[in-house]
Write a protein that holds these residues in place. Structure first.
Motif, mmCIF file in Angstrom:
data_model
loop_
_atom_site.group_PDB
_atom_site.id
_atom_site.type_symbol
_atom_site.label_atom_id
_atom_site.label_comp_id
_atom_site.label_asym_id
_atom_site.label_seq_id
_atom_site.Cartn_x
_atom_site.Cartn_y
_atom_site.Cartn_z
ATOM 1 N N GLY A 94 0.774 -1.234 0.000
ATOM 2 C CA GLY A 94 0.000 0.000 0.000
ATOM 3 C C GLY A 94 0.806 1.284 0.000
ATOM 4 N N PHE A 95 2.133 1.203 -0.163
ATOM 5 C CA PHE A 95 2.929 2.431 -0.272
ATOM 6 C C PHE A 95 2.632 3.088 -1.614
ATOM 7 N N ASP A 96 2.517 4.415 -1.615
ATOM 8 C CA ASP A 96 2.166 5.104 -2.867
ATOM 9 C C ASP A 96 3.385 5.731 -3.547
ATOM 10 N N ASN A 97 4.584 5.350 -3.089
ATOM 11 C CA ASN A 97 5.803 5.924 -3.654
ATOM 12 C C ASN A 97 6.992 5.056 -3.311
ATOM 13 N N PHE A 98 8.057 5.216 -4.072
ATOM 14 C CA PHE A 98 9.369 4.772 -3.626
ATOM 15 C C PHE A 98 10.430 5.577 -4.359
ATOM 16 N N TYR A 99 11.548 5.756 -3.681
ATOM 17 C CA TYR A 99 12.684 6.521 -4.188
ATOM 18 C C TYR A 99 13.906 5.617 -4.128
ATOM 19 N N LEU A 125 17.260 -7.160 -14.075
ATOM 20 C CA LEU A 125 16.989 -6.976 -15.507
ATOM 21 C C LEU A 125 16.672 -8.305 -16.190
ATOM 22 N N ASN A 126 17.401 -9.356 -15.835
ATOM 23 C CA ASN A 126 17.168 -10.661 -16.458
ATOM 24 C C ASN A 126 15.772 -11.194 -16.151
ATOM 25 N N ILE A 127 15.326 -11.069 -14.903
ATOM 26 C CA ILE A 127 13.994 -11.570 -14.535
ATOM 27 C C ILE A 127 12.907 -10.747 -15.226
ATOM 28 N N LEU A 128 13.066 -9.425 -15.254
ATOM 29 C CA LEU A 128 12.081 -8.601 -15.953
ATOM 30 C C LEU A 128 11.984 -9.007 -17.424
ATOM 31 N N LYS A 129 13.119 -9.307 -18.037
ATOM 32 C CA LYS A 129 13.137 -9.685 -19.453
ATOM 33 C C LYS A 129 12.586 -11.093 -19.672
ATOM 34 N N GLU A 130 13.093 -12.056 -18.903
ATOM 35 C CA GLU A 130 12.725 -13.452 -19.117
ATOM 36 C C GLU A 130 11.305 -13.779 -18.676
ATOM 37 N N VAL A 131 10.871 -13.235 -17.557
ATOM 38 C CA VAL A 131 9.562 -13.583 -17.004
ATOM 39 C C VAL A 131 8.463 -12.644 -17.510
ATOM 40 N N PHE A 132 8.756 -11.340 -17.550
ATOM 41 C CA PHE A 132 7.726 -10.352 -17.859
ATOM 42 C C PHE A 132 7.855 -9.724 -19.244
ATOM 43 N N LYS A 133 8.915 -10.101 -19.996
ATOM 44 C CA LYS A 133 9.162 -9.574 -21.336
ATOM 45 C C LYS A 133 9.312 -8.052 -21.342
ATOM 46 N N ILE A 134 9.927 -7.539 -20.283
ATOM 47 C CA ILE A 134 10.197 -6.103 -20.170
ATOM 48 C C ILE A 134 11.662 -5.886 -20.499
ATOM 49 N N THR A 135 11.936 -5.128 -21.543
ATOM 50 C CA THR A 135 13.316 -4.881 -21.922
ATOM 51 C C THR A 135 13.827 -3.607 -21.263
ATOM 52 N N ASP A 136 15.094 -3.621 -20.918
ATOM 53 C CA ASP A 136 15.783 -2.475 -20.325
ATOM 54 C C ASP A 136 15.146 -1.987 -19.022
ATOM 55 N N GLY A 137 14.366 -2.825 -18.342
ATOM 56 C CA GLY A 137 13.784 -2.454 -17.059
ATOM 57 C C GLY A 137 12.746 -1.361 -17.122
ATOM 58 N N GLU A 138 12.112 -1.183 -18.266
ATOM 59 C CA GLU A 138 11.177 -0.064 -18.445
ATOM 60 C C GLU A 138 9.749 -0.409 -18.008
ATOM 61 N N TYR A 139 9.559 -0.589 -16.712
ATOM 62 C CA TYR A 139 8.215 -0.767 -16.161
ATOM 63 C C TYR A 139 7.542 0.614 -16.058
ATOM 64 N N ASN A 140 6.266 0.637 -15.749
ATOM 65 C CA ASN A 140 5.500 1.877 -15.645
ATOM 66 C C ASN A 140 5.808 2.563 -14.312
ATOM 67 N N LYS A 141 6.632 3.599 -14.337
ATOM 68 C CA LYS A 141 7.143 4.215 -13.110
ATOM 69 C C LYS A 141 6.149 5.149 -12.420
ATOM 70 N N GLU A 142 5.060 5.439 -13.065
ATOM 71 C CA GLU A 142 3.982 6.203 -12.431
ATOM 72 C C GLU A 142 2.677 5.542 -12.837
ATOM 73 N N ASN A 143 1.980 4.977 -11.851
ATOM 74 C CA ASN A 143 0.772 4.210 -12.141
ATOM 75 C C ASN A 143 -0.264 4.456 -11.038
ATOM 76 N N SER A 144 -1.347 3.723 -11.057
ATOM 77 C CA SER A 144 -2.417 3.967 -10.089
ATOM 78 C C SER A 144 -2.054 3.508 -8.669
ATOM 79 N N TYR A 145 -0.959 2.781 -8.512
ATOM 80 C CA TYR A 145 -0.539 2.320 -7.195
ATOM 81 C C TYR A 145 0.508 3.224 -6.559
ATOM 82 N N TRP A 146 1.531 3.603 -7.338
ATOM 83 C CA TRP A 146 2.642 4.370 -6.792
ATOM 84 C C TRP A 146 3.372 5.146 -7.879
ATOM 85 N N ARG A 147 4.250 6.004 -7.368
ATOM 86 C CA ARG A 147 5.140 6.764 -8.243
ATOM 87 C C ARG A 147 6.572 6.441 -7.831
ATOM 88 N N SER A 148 7.380 6.081 -8.802
ATOM 89 C CA SER A 148 8.780 5.740 -8.584
ATOM 90 C C SER A 148 9.651 6.909 -9.026
#
Length: 196
Positions: free
Chosen positions: A102-107, A125-148
């Motif tokens: 439930g944290f709405d942020n992380f730094y 990076l390897n897990i993001l790529k292999e499991v989630f098919k996310i290249t270069d670690g580019e997850y959504n850094k601002e979303n409805s849960y939190w802001r990174s």
């Protein structure tokens, strides 16, 4: 975020997280640490570090979340009233744990690229790529849960005059983490962590 707030965040890493990380690395753990502080006065709620030699799930962030929920619930602040600090950009497991908690942020101090290239720990990076098919670690850094947010980028956004002192403090922190990383890398073959 102003320079005084950033200076306080760096002081928490320097004086609270790094001493715990030094002890953890001496036992064979990785260099990842975290802290939870109150938004209103930036006071420390809890700090912790990686403890994978006890349990491979006890990453720095996971260990801090565990310790946070071990606090008396009547005295523990609400997650939305806290800032979550992480030495390194959280892995997919820790991203999920921050979300479910439930944290709405992380730094964070060190992005995935530094964890991979300078600290020689490629798993995030390897897990993001292999499991989630996310290249270069580019997850959504601002979303409805939190802001990174990257602490380094926040420091860079300051004027030259305001960031001069903070950059010296940041440089000291980076040197300490590099020394701890070298120690971990030299001794990691002796520990029982599955993903070294």
């Amino acid at each position: 975020m102003d320079e005084k707030t950033l200076e306080k965040l760096l002081n928490i890493f320097l004086n609270k997280v790094l001493p715990l990380t030094e002890k953890g690395v001496a036992k064979g753990n990785k260099i990842f640490g975290a802290a939870i502080i109150k938004k209103d006065d930036l006071s420390l709620v809890i700090a912790g570090t990686n403890n994978e030699i006890e349990n491979p799930l006890w990453h720095g962030e996971m260990q801090v979340i565990k310790k946070f929920y071990e606090l008396n619930s009547e005295k523990r602040p609400n997650e939305k009233d806290c800032m979550f600090l992480s030495s390194h950009e959280p892995c997919s497991m820790c991203l999920s744990a921050i979300t479910f908690s439930g944290f709405d942020n992380f730094y964070y101090l060190f992005p995935y690229s530094v964890t991979n290239n300078e600290f020689n720990i490629p798993h995030d990076l390897n897990i993001l790529k292999e499991v989630f098919k996310i290249t270069d670690g580019e997850y959504n850094k601002e979303n409805s849960y939190w802001r990174s947010q990257s602490i380094n980028m926040l420091i860079e956004s300051l004027s030259h005059k305001k960031k001069e002192k903070i950059l010296k403090q940041l440089d000291e922190i980076k040197k300490k983490y590099q020394a701890l990383s070298n120690e971990y890398q030299e001794n990691k073959s002796e520990n029982s962590i599955p993903l070294k």
